[in-house]
Design an enzyme around this catalytic site. Structure first.
Site, PDB file in Angstrom:
ATOM      1  N   ASN A 210       1.213  -0.976  -0.036  1.00 22.26           N
ATOM      2  CA  ASN A 210      -0.172   0.038   0.127  1.00 22.26           C
ATOM      3  C   ASN A 210       0.564   0.906   0.070  1.00 22.26           C
ATOM      4  OD1 ASN A 210       0.630  -1.034   2.980  1.00 22.26           O
ATOM      5  ND2 ASN A 210      -1.224   0.383   3.652  1.00 22.26           N
ATOM      6  N   GLU A 223      -3.330  -4.444  -3.102  1.00 17.22           N
ATOM      7  CA  GLU A 223      -3.531  -5.411  -3.893  1.00 17.22           C
ATOM      8  C   GLU A 223      -3.701  -4.490  -5.420  1.00 17.22           C
ATOM      9  OE1 GLU A 223      -4.932  -4.798  -1.602  1.00 17.22           O
ATOM     10  OE2 GLU A 223      -5.838  -5.969  -0.077  1.00 17.22           O
TER      11      GLU A 223
END
Ligand code: THU
Length: 296
Positions: A210, A223
């Site tokens: 992130n 992701e």
């Protein structure tokens, strides 16, 4: 693993991505759970020749040179040398400095051709060989050599770069690569570091973390970082994604479920935190999802 690159020569960026994955895997397979760093210089034959002559008194070019920072006792490797690793902690990097590697890119590419395997396998092999030296392995006597070869093969197998280059990576490795990716998280605002490792159907792994921003809404989840890296490198089909956080289940947020659904509605989603691992298919996480088919 933090790789501090110094790149003096043209090199396919896909090889760098693979080398990062192999480095993370090397630490995992050795059982090192600390954040470590290695400086990696990629150069040409003249440069490695000069370094070989100056530091080792050997007057020729070679494929890889390693300069360990840690003096391991005979027979001890990094996985069993936590105290030595701690002493090698670099405060600025907040990681244990294992040492330096020099790799000649033209030498590696010529060798790949000579041995009849891919540049990917050769790049991964040379990096893993060098990192094994930095973790205390050696190949002077036959027993040591066997141990080093076994560790190298274990690491290369785990990243799908064994000799036959066919083996798929295991869930365990994918989870370990998600854990390593978390080390590179930029999350000063939430303090919630997330790592992801996305497996494409062609066997490549794309890691992501992130990345937050002072303008909070611009944050990119781990992701989606992994997915966008993969798509921009030409991967089109995906079989599994592993996601790691430190202390709570990092099931993907709604936005990430939607992005995964666009490209891989049947993907397996594995999450890990602490000692826990759980798995669910994306179709269970995003039932009745809206996707490309909805518009057809
Ligand atoms: N985060 C992810 O990376 N993946 C998710 O699916 C959920 C949330 C990150 C975004 C932000 O940096 C931090 O976790 C807290 O929301």
């Amino acid at each position: 693993m933090i790789l501090l690159w110094e790149i003096d020569t043209a090199v396919d960026p896909a090889l760098l991505t693979l080398m990062q994955t192999a480095a993370d895997c090397a630490l995992h397979m050795e059982g090192v759970r600390r954040k470590c760093a290695v400086s990696v210089r990629l150069c040409d034959d003249d440069t490695i020749h000069e370094i070989n002559r100056e530091f080792r008194g050997i007057d020729r070019a070679t494929d890889v040179l390693s300069f360990p920072m840690i003096n391991y006792p005979q027979g001890v490797t990094a996985g069993k040398a936590d105290k030595l690793l701690r002493q090698a902690l670099d405060d600025e990097l907040n990681a244990c400095m294992l040492g330096d590697l020099i790799i000649s890119v033209p030498h590696a590419l010529a060798q790949a051709e000579e041995y009849g395997h891919s540049p990917e396998r050769e790049a991964a092999y040379l990096l893993v060989h060098g990192i094994c030296h930095l973790m205390g392995y050696d190949h002077i006597d036959p027993d040591d050599q066997r141990r080093m070869r076994a560790m190298e093969e274990k690491i290369l197998n785990a990243v799908g770069m064994s000799r036959d280059e066919q083996q798929q990576i295991s869930d365990e490795t994918l989870l370990a690569l998600a854990v390593s990716a978390r080390e590179r998280s930029y999350s000063p605002y939430s303090g919630y570091a997330v790592g992801a490792a996305l497996l494409s159907a062609d066997g490549r792994v794309f890691q992501g973390c992130n990345i937050e921003n002072a303008s909070f809404g611009l944050t990119n989840c781990a992701e989606r970082t992994a997915m966008f890296k993969a798509l921009s490198e030409g991967a089109t089909e995906f079989t599994a994604i592993a996601i790691s956080a430190e202390s709570s289940a990092p099931w993907p947020c709604g936005a990430c479920r939607q992005v995964l659904n666009e490209f891989a509605p049947d993907i397996r989603v594995l999450v890990t935190w602490g000692d826990h691992v759980e798995e669910a298919p994306l179709s269970a996480l995003l039932p009745h999802g809206f996707g490309p088919k909805s518009l057809a």
